[in-house]
Design a protein around this motif. Structure first.
Motif, short mmCIF file in Angstrom:
data_model
loop_
_atom_site.label_atom_id
_atom_site.label_comp_id
_atom_site.label_asym_id
_atom_site.label_seq_id
_atom_site.Cartn_x
_atom_site.Cartn_y
_atom_site.Cartn_z
N ALA A 1 60.24 19.24 16.38
CA ALA A 1 61.67 19.51 16.49
C ALA A 1 62.32 20.79 16.16
O ALA A 1 63.23 21.15 16.96
N ALA B 1 61.85 22.73 19.01
CA ALA B 1 62.09 22.36 20.47
C ALA B 1 63.60 21.88 20.40
O ALA B 1 64.04 21.27 19.47
N GLY C 1 64.58 15.88 17.73
CA GLY C 1 64.75 16.99 18.42
C GLY C 1 66.09 17.44 18.43
O GLY C 1 66.29 18.57 18.52
N LEU D 1 67.60 18.31 14.47
CA LEU D 1 67.26 19.53 13.66
C LEU D 1 67.35 20.77 14.53
O LEU D 1 66.91 20.64 15.64
N PRO E 1 66.59 24.00 16.66
CA PRO E 1 67.59 24.36 17.76
C PRO E 1 68.11 22.91 18.46
O PRO E 1 66.90 21.94 18.40
NA NA Z 1 65.47 20.65 17.61
#
Ligand code: NA
Ligand code: NA
Lengths: 450, 314, 183
Positions: free
Chosen positions: A110, A113, A152, A155, A157
């Motif tokens: 996460a 991504a 994802g 957290l 980005p």
């Molecule tokens: Na993320």
């Protein structure tokens, strides 16, 4: 016809079309086009293709296939299996160790991504089969990955936080930092639940065996010497290299976020080529095929949900509902509860990106007037939208799981994620009682907001 | 759906009639005013933040009559109607007085005619200056941009920057913040108002403002679909055009205020604001003339004519 | 592959009846899908490589990278649309099959035919509208508004072709479903 009547027809129609079994992407598109033909100017249907194209032809969203490629390269080669073997070798003494490892793996991915389905797919591809082969029930394994995958967008980005920050005119840096505390809280809750559920499943497997039933893989003892364990360690190296490579490229200022996605895919392929000798077209084919299949399925749902939300927006359905909530002049916490409930309902049908675009302009001003910190609210809303990702009927993460583990019945997946929905709800309550979970870190790093 | 409703879509953050991005406020004031003057026979509904449709789909939706109105940077339509690229041509407009003069000048009339042919009418002429946020050195003169990784944000600006020796890159506007934070990006150009809403002052310390004069001016008109407009009774058409024209003063004031406000924001965050002088603007203009202007004029005869008329306002 | 739980393919029975015209068309479609999957795989790899190379070009060689993002986007969007037919042939566009187990077999068959019919109608409508968009972009010579400014008919062409193939694939499955029912 009144906005609210149309809105109810729209919701009802969607439920009928979806539960008939029509693929989600086509169901969303069909209901949208039907309502366009009945309630919107004739020219509206002339713009559907351009709208869908513009939605898809967006490098931020198209990093999803690239993240999936990265996950598939690891998950569909020996790299993934070796990684889990190594983690299991070191953690099998801890009850639920492999489950915890998967939650951590989701959190780590996460951090690389910005999208939840991509996280889910990357870890689930290897994680679910590994957990199941060690006795975890299909629903439990699916639940861990579906829920872990939602991190994802919490957290950094995060694609949705970027959109929220722009809509709410809040600092993106502050919002990203605010996501870390609650993200870790969820990791802890998920890991704690994994331990608990493991013990329950282990004990019942033990009972079955003692009463003469089949022996579950849970009960297979792993006999490993310290030397064995040490020999396993280098198998973690490819994954660590990948993680470091991607992080260094992104945070070192070499690559833009979307370039990082491409870099991750290539780096993952290079690693499995170099270390496992996976480079021949015949070996790469299953990796590339599954990536294309899964990302096409996802991109179609995302593209068509754009049409769906376009109609909702044009007919003022979501805005009307939000305005109706605001017009009730509820007290501070009732207003928050009503708005969050509304986001949950929208989350039944829509992915987070659409929810933010449609509702933020209407719900944010009253929340601000009621005295809520919008950074804090952005985090709470993100967690609630994460719940939508694993909630039927439209839950992108559920569909990803269905794709990486097609033999698990949807029913088992849905039941498997239910406890995690409960944990996320608990996290929302904790965030309301202790806002500091979110605001402490940004205040520490960037100073208390004026 | 109701007969007298005009849906107005834009990409900027939403607020209220008195608070927030002035481009959103303008749409809300416009809606309120046409409602008042037509005794409710006509009303506007504002969809901020691309909440109705994708930013790039707005212009062609207006053309087709699927969307009633939009407030959009005109150059976004550059791929569809090449002449619209003049709306973000570096150095062709250098101050607000010149910008305002376009509406009545030959170039304005020519541009309005081209758009009308494509099914789009201009309701309000809105211009905005912009600036550069840089994490390292301020970009005042073209020499400053040499070797920096810069996001120009448009084909024409990128051409100028490349000629100035910058390493130009493209990335979506919502990734500017992250890219600047990590250093993947050194500087970015956009309107003053967007510089404020992107909050780049947290990651960029040097700001070049558009106060006074600059080579970066953007035309972002309030547009109405011609098919929609022509179906309205004459009295309502007149109200729309009259209110649209009245909004121009509000827009000018808002744009100028944001040019000042963005400087204050950077100073407050510990950064520094720099202004452009005549000589610097001339230097940028000279580069633009050889690159972006030439490229634009070379597209077709109509573009060449528009450029010539635009140059006449300099 | 290392793990034993991926039963891909195990859940689906041969959908298209053997013998007859449908099988012939099916063979043709399968061949087409195979070729498209191969080309799309290359597009996917190419998109990743282009994004990687742009890091190298810009950071180390200081060369502007103003077309790479858009090029990758077009490759990926093209691949997405073109693969849709293949994904449909595998029944990979996921739907909610919750009612399947509640219905008697005959009603369930009718339901499946209904689902395919609706999907087919929607996708053909979308294909038709894509064709109009493609035509418009071609006639007007539309490009994107970026520095690179490639013609829009290229990605729109992929969208139109991909959606048309998808519609044909659904039609094939729909017809097969009807034929099967009459047996
Ligand atoms: Na993320
Ligand atoms: Na959902």
């Amino acid at each position: 016809m009144a906005e609210s009547t149309i809105g109810m027809l729209y919701g009802l129609g969607t439920l009928i079309v979806m539960f008939s079994g029509i693929p989600i992407a086509f169901a969303l598109g069909t209901i949208a086009v039907l309502f366009m033909l009945v309630f919107m100017p004739a020219a509206a249907t002339d713009t559907i293709t351009q709208n869908v194209f513009e939605e898809m032809a967006n490098i931020t969203l198209l990093s999803i296939p690239l993240f999936i490629l990265k996950g598939a390269a690891i998950g569909r080669s020996r790299a993934g299996a070796d990684l889990y073997l190594a983690i299991h070798a070191w953690m099998h003494k801890i009850p639920g160790g492999l489950g915890i490892a998967n939650v951590f793996a989701c959190a780590l991915f996460a951090a690389m991504a910005g999208s939840s389905p991509a996280t889910c797919s990357a870890i689930g591809g290897a994680g679910i089969p590994e957990m199941r082969s060690r006795g975890y029930s299909p629903g439990f394994a699916a639940g861990i990955i579906a829920a872990g995958g939602t991190l994802g967008i919490l957290l950094p980005p995060s694609i949705t936080m970027i959109l929220f920050a722009v809509a709410a005119e809040q600092s993106l840096g502050r919002l990203f930092l605010a996501g870390i505390g609650p993200g870790l809280l969820l990791v802890a809750l998920f890991a704690g639940y994994a331990v608990f559920r493991f013990k329950v499943e282990y004990n019942s497997a033990l009972d079955v065996w003692h009463s003469g039933g089949a022996k579950s893989a849970y009960l297979d003892e792993m006999k490993m010497t310290r030397a064995d364990k040490t020999r396993m360690l280098p198998r973690v190296i490819p994954f660590v290299l990948l993680l470091i490579g991607v992080m260094a490229a992104l945070y070192g200022g070499y690559a833009t976020p979307s370039e990082t996605a491409g870099l991750g895919g290539i780096l993952a392929l290079a690693l499995i080529a170099g270390i496992y000798g996976v480079w021949r077209p015949a070996q790469l084919k299953p990796i590339l095929n599954s990536t294309l299949k899964e990302s096409t399925m996802l991109m179609f749902i995302i593209g068509m949900s754009l049409l769906y939300s376009y109609v909702m927006s044009y007919l003022h359905i979501s805005q009307g509902a939000a305005e109706w909530i605001v017009a009730m002049h509820l007290s501070k916490w009732l207003l928050l509860a009503a708005i969050l409930l509304f986001v949950v309902v929208l989350g039944f049908f829509l992915p987070p990106v659409s929810i933010i675009l449609m509702t933020a302009p209407i719900i944010l001003p009253p929340l601000k007037d009621a005295g809520f910190d919008l950074i804090w609210f952005g985090i709470v809303m993100t967690v609630v939208m994460e719940m939508g990702l694993i909630h039927p009927p439209v839950g992108l993460n559920i569909f990803v799981i269905k794709n990486v583990a097609p033999d698990i019945p949807l029913k088992d997946i849905v039941w498997g994620v239910m406890p995690f929905l409960g944990l996320m709800f608990l996290a929302v309550l904790l965030l309301c009682l202790f806002p500091g979970i979110a605001t402490w870190l940004p205040d520490l790093v960037m100073g208390v907001a004026s | 759906q109701s007969a007298g409703e005009l849906k107005i879509s834009h990409q900027f953050p939403g607020g209220t009639a008195t608070e927030g991005d002035f481009r959103d406020r303008l749409c809300r004031r416009f809606s309120a005013e046409i409602g008042k003057r037509t005794n409710g026979a006509l009303r506007g509904t504002v969809y901020p933040g691309s909440s109705l449709m994708k930013t790039n789909a707005q212009f062609s939706s207006v053309r087709k009559g699927a969307l009633d109105m939009t407030l959009v940077p005109l150059s976004y339509a550059g791929g569809e109607v090449p002449e619209t690229n003049i709306g973000l041509m570096p150095g062709i407009v250098t101050n607000y007085d010149q910008a305002v003069s376009w509406k009545k000048a030959e170039v304005g009339k020519a541009l309005a005619n081209i758009l009308a042919d494509k099914g789009v009418l201009i309701v309000s002429w809105i211009w905005q200056a912009g600036g550069v946020a840089s994490r390292t050195v301020p970009i005042v003169n073209p020499e400053d941009a040499k070797g920096l990784k810069v996001r120009g944000g448009s084909r024409e600006m990128d051409m100028v920057l490349k000629a100035a020796g910058s390493t130009v890159l493209t990335l979506p506007s919502n990734e500017i913040y992250a890219a600047m934070q990590t250093g993947a990006l050194d500087a970015a150009m956009t309107s003053s108002t967007s510089l404020i809403s992107f909050r780049l002052e947290e990651v960029a310390k040097a700001l070049t403002t558009g106060r006074g004069k600059t080579y970066w001016f953007m035309f972002e008109p309030l547009l109405i679909s011609r098919t929609v407009f022509e179906k309205l009774p004459k009295a309502q058409q007149d109200v729309i055009m009259a209110v649209g024209a009245e909004m121009e003063a509000f827009a000018l004031e808002g744009a100028k205020a944001d040019d000042q406000a963005v400087a204050a924001v950077y100073q407050k965050a510990g950064g520094k604001a720099y202004d452009l002088n005549d000589a610097a603007v001339k230097k940028w203009q000279a580069i633009a003339r050889d690159t972006a202007w030439k490229d634009f004029a070379g597209k077709n005869e109509s573009c060449a004519r528009i450029l010539k008329l635009a140059e006449a306002t300099l | 592959m290392s793990h034993g739980f991926e039963l891909e393919g195990a859940v689906k029975a041969p959908e298209i009846p053997e013998g007859g015209i449908l099988e012939g068309i099916n063979r043709l479609m399968q061949g087409l899908h195979t070729a498209i999957m191969f080309l799309s795989s290359i597009a996917l790899l190419l998109a990743s490589l282009i994004l990687c190379s742009s890091v190298f070009l810009r950071y180390f060689l200081k060369i502007p990278t103003d077309w790479q993002d858009e090029m990758s986007v077009f490759l990926l969007v093209g691949a997405t649309f073109m693969c849709a037919g293949y994904v449909q042939s595998q029944r990979g566009h996921i739907g909610i099959e919750a009612v399947a187990s509640l219905l008697p077999p005959l009603v369930n068959r009718l339901r499946l035919v209904f689902c395919d019919l609706v999907s087919f109608l929607f996708c053909s409508f979308f294909s038709w509208k894509s064709m109009l968009l493609l035509h418009e972009a071609w006639v007007d010579g539309q490009t994107t508004s970026s520095s690179w400014a490639p013609p829009l008919w290229i990605p729109y062409g992929f969208m139109t072709t991909g959606m048309t193939l998808l519609s044909l694939q659904i039609l094939l499955q729909l017809l097969a479903g009807i034929v099967r029912k009459e047996k």
